[in-house]
Design a protein around this motif. Sequence first.
Motif, PDB file in Angstrom:
ATOM      1  N   PHE A 252      -1.325  21.773 -26.018  1.00  0.00           N
ATOM      2  CA  PHE A 252      -1.980  20.481 -25.896  1.00  0.00           C
ATOM      3  C   PHE A 252      -3.405  20.762 -25.455  1.00  0.00           C
ATOM      4  CE2 PHE A 252      -0.802  16.032 -24.237  1.00  0.00           C
ATOM      5  CZ  PHE A 252      -0.319  15.632 -25.446  1.00  0.00           C
ATOM      6  N   ARG A 253      -4.387  20.294 -26.208  1.00  0.00           N
ATOM      7  CA  ARG A 253      -5.768  20.547 -25.777  1.00  0.00           C
ATOM      8  C   ARG A 253      -6.644  19.350 -26.135  1.00  0.00           C
ATOM      9  NH1 ARG A 253      -8.773  22.201 -30.283  1.00  0.00           N
ATOM     10  NH2 ARG A 253      -7.457  22.794 -32.031  1.00  0.00           N
ATOM     11  N   PRO A 254      -7.833  19.275 -25.542  1.00  0.00           N
ATOM     12  CA  PRO A 254      -8.668  18.112 -25.808  1.00  0.00           C
ATOM     13  C   PRO A 254      -9.123  18.057 -27.263  1.00  0.00           C
ATOM     14  CG  PRO A 254      -9.451  19.309 -23.864  1.00  0.00           C
ATOM     15  CD  PRO A 254      -8.433  20.178 -24.546  1.00  0.00           C
ATOM     16  N   GLY A 255      -9.187  16.855 -27.785  1.00  0.00           N
ATOM     17  CA  GLY A 255      -9.727  16.625 -29.123  1.00  0.00           C
ATOM     18  C   GLY A 255     -10.732  15.498 -29.033  1.00  0.00           C
ATOM     19  N   TYR A 256     -11.154  14.997 -30.174  1.00  0.00           N
ATOM     20  CA  TYR A 256     -12.041  13.839 -30.123  1.00  0.00           C
ATOM     21  C   TYR A 256     -11.772  12.901 -31.289  1.00  0.00           C
ATOM     22  CZ  TYR A 256     -15.951  10.728 -30.715  1.00  0.00           C
ATOM     23  OH  TYR A 256     -16.695   9.597 -30.884  1.00  0.00           O
ATOM     24  N   GLU A 261      -8.496   7.752 -26.224  1.00  0.00           N
ATOM     25  CA  GLU A 261      -9.157   8.198 -25.009  1.00  0.00           C
ATOM     26  C   GLU A 261      -8.106   8.295 -23.915  1.00  0.00           C
ATOM     27  OE1 GLU A 261     -12.654   8.587 -25.158  1.00  0.00           O
ATOM     28  OE2 GLU A 261     -12.542   9.604 -23.227  1.00  0.00           O
ATOM     29  N   PRO A 262      -7.731   9.456 -23.441  1.00  0.00           N
ATOM     30  CA  PRO A 262      -8.138  10.778 -23.911  1.00  0.00           C
ATOM     31  C   PRO A 262      -7.620  11.086 -25.314  1.00  0.00           C
ATOM     32  CG  PRO A 262      -6.987  10.870 -21.783  1.00  0.00           C
ATOM     33  CD  PRO A 262      -6.789   9.514 -22.310  1.00  0.00           C
ATOM     34  N   SER A 263      -8.327  12.010 -25.965  1.00  0.00           N
ATOM     35  CA  SER A 263      -7.924  12.473 -27.293  1.00  0.00           C
ATOM     36  C   SER A 263      -7.330  13.874 -27.194  1.00  0.00           C
ATOM     37  CB  SER A 263      -9.126  12.509 -28.236  1.00  0.00           C
ATOM     38  OG  SER A 263      -9.668  11.211 -28.409  1.00  0.00           O
ATOM     39  N   VAL A 264      -6.444  14.161 -28.126  1.00  0.00           N
ATOM     40  CA  VAL A 264      -5.652  15.383 -28.046  1.00  0.00           C
ATOM     41  C   VAL A 264      -5.654  16.102 -29.386  1.00  0.00           C
ATOM     42  CG1 VAL A 264      -3.290  16.259 -27.759  1.00  0.00           C
ATOM     43  CG2 VAL A 264      -4.090  14.366 -26.325  1.00  0.00           C
ATOM     44  N   MET A 294      -4.375   8.797 -26.298  1.00  0.00           N
ATOM     45  CA  MET A 294      -4.010   7.486 -25.767  1.00  0.00           C
ATOM     46  C   MET A 294      -4.895   6.444 -26.462  1.00  0.00           C
ATOM     47  SD  MET A 294      -1.610   8.281 -23.732  1.00  0.00           S
ATOM     48  CE  MET A 294      -1.322   6.686 -22.954  1.00  0.00           C
TER      49      MET A 294
END
Lengths: 347, 834
Positions: A252-256, A261-264, A294
């Motif tokens: 699981f890591r940050p995406g955009y 928001e947050p993006s994964v 989310m």
Amino acid sequence: MDLATLTSQLHALGEEALPKIAAAPDVATLDELDVAYLGRKGGALSSLMRGIGQLPADDRPRVGVVVNEVRQAVEAALEEARRRTADAALAARLVAETVDVTTPGRPIARGSLHPIVETIGRIAEIFGQFGFVTYEGPEIESDATNFQMLNIPPDHPARDLWDTMYVDVEGGLLRTHTSPGQIRVMHTESPPIRALLPGRCFRYEAVDASHASEFFQVEGLMVDEGTNLGDLRGLLDEFAHAMFGAGRATRFRPGYYPFTEPSVAFDVGCLVCGGVGCPACGRTGWMTILGAGMVHPVVLRHGGIDPERYQGFAFGMGVERIAMLRHGIGDIRVFLDNDLRLLEQFR
Amino acid sequence: MRVPLDWLRDYVDLQLDPEALAERLTLLGFEVKGLERWGSEWRNVVVGELLTVEKHPRADRLSLTTVRVGAGEPLQIVCGATNIAPGQRVPVALPGALLPGNRAIERTEKMGVVSNGMLCSGDELRLSVDGEGILILPAGTPLGAALTDLYGDWVLDVDVKPNRGDALCLVGLAREVAAATGASARFPEVGLTEDGAPIDQVLAVHVEDPGLCPRFVGRMVRGVGVAPSPQDVQRRLLAAGMRPVSNVVDATNYAMLELGKPTHAFDAGAVARDASGRAGLLVRTAGAGERLETLDHVERSLSEETLLIADANGPLAIAGVMGGAASEVAESTVDVIIESAVFDPVSIRRTAFRYALRSEASLRFEKGQESRLARIGADRVAGLIATWAGGSVAAGRIDTAPDEAGPARVGYRPARVNRLLGTSLDPDAQAALLARVGIESEPATAGSNVLIAADPTLHDVAVGPGEAREAIVPSWRRDLIVEADIAEEIVRLAGYETVSGKTPDTSMPHVRPNPLELRDGLRHALAAAGLVEVVTPALVPASQAAALGWPVRAADGVPGEQAVDGPVVTVTNPLSERHSVLRRGVVGSLLDVLALNERHGRADVAIFEIGKGYAQAPDGSPAEWWRLAFLLAGSAGPPAWNRPARPFDLDDAKGVVDLVGHVLGLPEPLFTLHADGAPLHPGRAALAMAGQGCAGLVGELHPSIGAAWDLRAERVFVAELAIAGLAGGQLAPVRVVPIGRFPPHERDIALVVPESVAAADVLATLRAAGGTTLRRVGLFDIYRGTPLAAGEKSLAWRAVFAAEDRALADDEVDAEVGRLVAATASAHGSRLRT
């Protein structure tokens, strides 16, 4: 004719008949012998029996005993011979009917199902176990539904993420992702929502081994009062294990994405090297299979859902990517090419 | 963005090896898409010292050199450059070296003299852009050292997302590295000596519309010497993927990569003077008919929305996108004006698209620029120019909006953050995480609201006392606006992997019908019957729909599945003519699939697709509908040595329609001649109707269509069906008919009719005439020939009679048969064939 003569003639008849019966080669010969010895009219036994009437009355029963003995002996011999010849005939037939069993069978006509549609079905089945309901939306959308309601205003730099094909109907474009379906489902359903939205998407994108201008996505959406990032993680782990095997590592890591928001970004351990690092995974050991996050409060509001009370997650995956990993396909173009040499492997 | 680690080290200490750093950045949201060893191609290129330089004995333009590269014998190397002299240290490509561009260096003979390698120019090594002479290395460069060890570097290719324009630079990424590793980031020192005249004596700037240019900072450096940049600067720019130009231009690019601040340098000599002798710049939109030759030497006519930097004489540059050729800094430039401005992001983005000029600068402008950077960027560029090109920096700046906004405050509720993330981080832990990227926080002032959405209108909620905190967001973090943004920042810094997964345990939604069910039922039945499912592009050539002419309305009569016979929907920006309109039907796509497979030598093709058609409705709105189409060509059934090949015929196609009807629980399909055959064989095309649930055309393809598609198959059978519920319906459950307790009677009835009588009409008559005991009637044979007359045929029907409550008597059945015979005789002039 006296008793002794007749008796000896009867015995002689039996002695003549039995070897002939034993030597008979087939059923036809046996039938001839049957008639010749036992036939009611003109049979040898019947002919001899005509002599009984010339005997004294006292002798007749004694001759009758002999007649029966001879008849039964001949009948038994015939039956035995018939069984023998039938067995032989059957054996001969079976030998004669021998075929080359090593030749291939006659094939049964069987078509095949396209891996894209099947992969969508598999995804829907997995998420269906978690109560996700399938919906569909139109492919011709508008700027408002494809972008603005998803928190992507006009001239937003994030629009670079979706090169778009426009059409000559008022305000129309070909949806660049299945995400507009999020808004449609929010408008028709109230929380709790667990929705899955498969479908065809379009991008203005030069086609190569890993990019297609027409492709398929599956969108997921879950909204409820307490639905959180941990639910998303748990669900995606289950999905990855169901799709790629129970032991598959996930990350699981940050995406955009403007609409989460947050993006994964969700990765699975490389399906080629297993995580050690290889050219297929850019030597990272990981392969990204979907984007998620989310749901942005702005998107919830556009869907008519109060973002203070409800929250939820959305995810979107490329069906081709999943199918390529699952089936070991190296080139995305094969899906719309429909070369039967490939498709029939899915029989 | 390409990030050379050697350069990044200027702004943050790096302890991690490149792979570990790449992973750390990826997990922080800055995905490293590539990790490249820049300069790895300089294997076998070493530092040498020129011992002798003499004229080549047989070629005037060549020199014969001897070069010492280490302890061994000096090498004899032939060289064509003229800038070399004994004692210099130079890069020597030894035999076996492979230079950029796959240029292999071998031991060669040049005009009768052996050359043991090559002396390299900066351009040949891609270490600088100087291709004129040999690259002269600094005197102290260690002899014999491999160039890749001296100048090679790791370069990360970092995917900076559109919301993080602040990190589209080395300083921004250094801040992220610092957050990831605990090191501290260093901002570059802007060394600047202002030894020139006051700026307002030499430069004047007027911004017409501050909405389009909220801040313009100008500086001037006078008396520069334009020349190539220092070698290490060129090297850094090249490693970062940017081509060095000159010390002045490189200063602007260097500062852009370093700070994320695009600036532009004008040749002040090309800018018109005002009455006071000052260079006068004007920021305005283009007027009608204005033109500008841009740096790429394209003469452009400017649209009126284009924001310009101009002078009294006209346009100088397209603001934020590209400079003009006339004011370009060149070798002759003496005085330089530095523009460091903030432009409206939307205006820049639109302009860049309009002229198809998306540059490194416009990419940064369109993401929005921190106002503070306008000042810092001007200072930095002026300082770099003065250092690299000399000259004196005019004192002070022109600044149209010197007030810089302080940090923004974004309210958030720690409990709400946990509710969103599914975490249990206490408020102090959250605050500590935020502090790692310079976001301080404090309890919110009483009565303040928390903003949870900013669109379509501001949406904030009141919070109870002590419930909320305020994040004090540095001015560069323009992406942090609402509470959810703070939540993301917290989980990003904590690490997404700290979120523990659980399967959802909240309320389940209502059951809804599965929209794929009916389609799936048909797909499985057709595949089981030997057809291969295909999925074809919805975008087809504009010519295809016209060429095929498949009647869209042929499927009318199925409620809820209407097609629109309107104009096609056309893509206004198609990738190619081959994918320029949305198809109205599916059959054309199946012909494409047949053609492709025929080209692969495949003759037997049985395929189907459940796909969409599209058109414009009369009111101009788009319409989409589902269709089932199939195609049969070549031999029926899989080829086998032990079965004679049988070509597909129309009856096979009708059989597929029949199967579809069975799957859907529909009445047996009726086929009627479709006289208006196009694009089908006019004598072999039928309209199929199965009750009201399924309708469409089935037939043999018209030979001229086959020719248009270049098909090899002599006969091709196609169908396209509208089916009730195909767009998302369910399969009806099977309703069982009880099996009769009494044995049925089967009777065969052969009826001689004229050829012109259609079997379906006779069947309809038989069904209509049949009483309650007629259970089934179906055609089992057609006979033509003696003793029938020419123009006659015999249709043989098998009728099944039964009753539920009794065994039928023979004479009762005979009477029923008689009624059927009489009915057909009167309706069709048939006679019983005996």
